[in-house]
Design a protein around this motif. Sequence first.
Motif, PDB file in Angstrom:
ATOM      1  N   LYS A  22     -12.259  -5.742   3.543  1.00 49.71           N
ATOM      2  CA  LYS A  22     -12.303  -6.626   2.381  1.00 49.71           C
ATOM      3  C   LYS A  22     -12.784  -5.908   1.125  1.00 49.71           C
ATOM      4  CE  LYS A  22     -12.724 -10.957   4.911  1.00 49.71           C
ATOM      5  NZ  LYS A  22     -13.500 -12.188   5.157  1.00 49.71           N
ATOM      6  N   ALA A  39      -9.980  -2.012  -1.381  1.00 47.48           N
ATOM      7  CA  ALA A  39      -9.324  -1.841  -2.681  1.00 47.48           C
ATOM      8  C   ALA A  39     -10.359  -1.593  -3.774  1.00 47.48           C
ATOM      9  CB  ALA A  39      -8.475  -3.060  -3.013  1.00 47.48           C
ATOM     10  N   ARG A  40     -11.449  -2.322  -3.730  1.00 50.16           N
ATOM     11  CA  ARG A  40     -12.505  -2.134  -4.730  1.00 50.16           C
ATOM     12  C   ARG A  40     -13.111  -0.743  -4.606  1.00 50.16           C
ATOM     13  NH1 ARG A  40     -13.895  -2.774  -9.631  1.00 50.16           N
ATOM     14  NH2 ARG A  40     -16.095  -3.097 -10.030  1.00 50.16           N
ATOM     15  N   TYR A  61      -2.373   2.482  -1.853  1.00 48.69           N
ATOM     16  CA  TYR A  61      -2.695   1.096  -1.485  1.00 48.69           C
ATOM     17  C   TYR A  61      -1.666   0.116  -2.046  1.00 48.69           C
ATOM     18  CZ  TYR A  61      -5.365  -3.250  -1.056  1.00 48.69           C
ATOM     19  OH  TYR A  61      -5.765  -4.532  -0.744  1.00 48.69           O
ATOM     20  N   ALA A  62      -1.345   0.260  -3.333  1.00 49.71           N
ATOM     21  CA  ALA A  62      -0.409  -0.668  -3.965  1.00 49.71           C
ATOM     22  C   ALA A  62       0.982  -0.568  -3.338  1.00 49.71           C
ATOM     23  CB  ALA A  62      -0.331  -0.398  -5.465  1.00 49.71           C
ATOM     24  N   ARG A 110       0.832  -2.221   0.098  1.00 49.82           N
ATOM     25  CA  ARG A 110       0.780  -3.678  -0.058  1.00 49.82           C
ATOM     26  C   ARG A 110       2.162  -4.235  -0.376  1.00 49.82           C
ATOM     27  NH1 ARG A 110      -0.068  -7.978  -3.570  1.00 49.82           N
ATOM     28  NH2 ARG A 110      -1.756  -9.412  -3.000  1.00 49.82           N
ATOM     29  N   GLY A 135      -6.015 -13.619  -0.162  1.00 50.62           N
ATOM     30  CA  GLY A 135      -6.662 -12.405   0.294  1.00 50.62           C
ATOM     31  C   GLY A 135      -6.155 -11.832   1.597  1.00 50.62           C
ATOM     32  N   ASP A 137      -4.080  -8.645   1.130  1.00 53.56           N
ATOM     33  CA  ASP A 137      -4.965  -7.537   0.788  1.00 53.56           C
ATOM     34  C   ASP A 137      -5.712  -7.034   2.021  1.00 53.56           C
ATOM     35  OD1 ASP A 137      -4.363  -7.474  -1.947  1.00 53.56           O
ATOM     36  OD2 ASP A 137      -5.781  -9.064  -2.373  1.00 53.56           O
ATOM     37  N   GLU A 138      -6.152  -7.977   2.857  1.00 52.58           N
ATOM     38  CA  GLU A 138      -6.940  -7.580   4.019  1.00 52.58           C
ATOM     39  C   GLU A 138      -6.108  -6.787   5.020  1.00 52.58           C
ATOM     40  OE1 GLU A 138     -10.228  -9.546   7.051  1.00 52.58           O
ATOM     41  OE2 GLU A 138      -9.174 -10.806   5.613  1.00 52.58           O
ATOM     42  N   THR A 154      -3.460  -5.098   4.359  1.00 56.75           N
ATOM     43  CA  THR A 154      -3.145  -3.814   3.717  1.00 56.75           C
ATOM     44  C   THR A 154      -4.271  -2.812   3.962  1.00 56.75           C
ATOM     45  OG1 THR A 154      -1.866  -4.943   1.986  1.00 56.75           O
ATOM     46  CG2 THR A 154      -2.602  -2.705   1.511  1.00 56.75           C
ATOM     47  N   ALA A 155      -5.492  -3.330   4.020  1.00 62.00           N
ATOM     48  CA  ALA A 155      -6.653  -2.471   4.235  1.00 62.00           C
ATOM     49  C   ALA A 155      -6.899  -2.175   5.713  1.00 62.00           C
ATOM     50  CB  ALA A 155      -7.888  -3.125   3.630  1.00 62.00           C
TER      51      ALA A 155
END
Length: 699
Positions: free
Chosen positions: A21, A24-25, A227-228, A231, A254, A257-258, A260-261
């Motif tokens: 979670k 990306a940050r 990452y992008a 995704r 989310g 995004d999750e 993807t991570a």
Amino acid sequence: MTQAKTAPLLVELLTEELPPKALARFGEVFSAGVFAGLSQRKLVADNVAYQWFATPRRLAVLIPDVLDIAADQQVEEKMMPVSVALGADGQPSPALLKKLEAKGIAASELPKFSKRMDGKSETFFYTMQVAGAHLNDVLSGIVADALKKLPIPKMMRWGDSDVQFVRPVHGLIQLHGDQLVPGEVLGLPSRQQTLGHRFLSKGLITIPDATAYAETLRTEGKVMADYAERRGTIGGELAAKAQALGAQINQADGLLDEVTALVEWPVVYVGEFESEFLEVPQECLILTMQQNQKYFPLLDASGKLRNQFLIVSNMAVADPKHIIGGNQRVVRPRLSDARFFFTQDRKEPLASRISKLGNVVYHNKLGTQLDRLLRVQNLATQIGNAIGADTTHVARAAELAKADLVTDMVGEFPELQGIMGRYYAQHDGEAADVAEAIADHYRPRFAGDELPSGNVGCAVALADKMDTLVSFFGIGEKPTGDRDPFGLRRAALGVLRLLMERQLPLELPALISWSAGTFPAGTLQADFESGLLAFITDRLRNLLKDQGEPQDVVEAVLGVNPARIDRVPARLAAVREFVAVPDALALAAANKRIGNLLKKVEDLSALGTPSSALTTEAAEKALFDEVTALAPTVSEAVRNEAYTDALMALARVRASVDAFFEDVMVMADDPQVRQNRLALLKTLSDQMNAVADISRLAV
């Protein structure tokens, strides 16, 4: 001097699986930190676009055109005031000599110092030549600093090392073009190798040069590092699979995004579960698949759940039957749990659970959930009566609204509160609008969410949110800065949207008062109401500006503190139309002038009603006649909510107002005449501000 060279710079930190979670940050903050460090040392131009990478096992950044040696810089440093630096004999003081020694500056350099005023004192400044930074010398420190800036709530250490990071680290790449930049970060020496996919790749992978990073990982390591890009690939494959099945995806905030991570080489597969589970409310099944298993449930064209779901896997295999079968086996117990909870909960009527709320503390200063239920029920009934709702149904819906909090299903999935209450109320044979209101009373849950569908739901939803606001403002628990643990900003926005969009004929100050009246004496602090009203008004200001309303128009309408929020849109529309009238801005300026005069009056109520007998000047008499004739027109228009008509009627007095201020001395020597003129302006001001404070429109 060696000629500086530029080349792309790659930095990669290889780790164990990072928190999904936050991935990306982490990627954004890490890359920004590395770039900022290089920029501060003049090793890269400020406007260079860089690329960041983040996968479950790595953070990386690729920055083009990085210098190996920065240009020398002339740096000016403030030394000290001249009066301190030189003694009475004009020679360097001990204080100056000590500072020069600390800076490594010879005393013979003093003649090269410049002098200029700094504040109130003449000060010495020294300009020195500073050698440009060498990438090889500073890069590891820049990377280490960037890692320290990651928003990591809790560090860990591993083995017998003192190194700390969010996860164990295994490798570091610092590559400038095809040249290794030496250094060490988190105990790891820089190297030119990394690892690929945990299962689809074997052994170390050499990155030949910085720009080859992403492609080398893709071809040799089975890792999609961007990452992008990853995704977008997942989103595209999900959509394609759903379309091929004639279905649509139930998206969750989310979740894309999750996943993807969670994967480095994404592949989408289709899974199924037994259709008998569809007897359970689909919200339960969807939530358990998304929250526990990270699956994407599929819906039919009507929005009904199908017994299929999409799996985003990290494994590409020729025959995926084992992957699909394993995921199907894992989801089955989760769905069985949901079915068990649903079956067990329905064995006990929802109403029988109300008493259990007495064992659930809401807040130590505000009592239990049962105490809160009784307050909301009381307030909702008052609101229901005011808006013409069936008060019997309102009272019943409020009574049952929180009962599902003590069910097994909501205990497992708190996100289903209200939703499960509706299902259980329907099962118990409650009235349709009561059941809907149980689910609807949480709405709107977020910006853009739907509002309750009927008056019963609106009454309970409004009561629930008002109780939240009054409760916490009443005990002094207000939002501060970014902290809003009780969701008071969200509650205020919900109140405003309910009043405005459902056009509920309720006064906001009265709602606050009604809600406060439901609390036992001594529970709430004295005089909290004005602070709460200001807080809600500020939320309204932000809401209207976000909707594109002009700031001066918003301030004009809110300047009269409208109690009826449902009438605010009509007032805004009227002011927007009024602003387009040629005389509008002149009247706004006149209103501002009138307001400034009236501020000097200690007691406006003592001015009384203006008298025609006390008017002496022609312009004064003309304005008196116009204001007297205008009063009933404005009052009737406002009473009928014809706000545009009221403002347009005011536009007709512009000439008389201008003549009055041109020819009449308001603050006359005769006290009676002066008071009468102020009373006339007070009457005009009241009419001007009946819709909005038009003085706020003045430039």
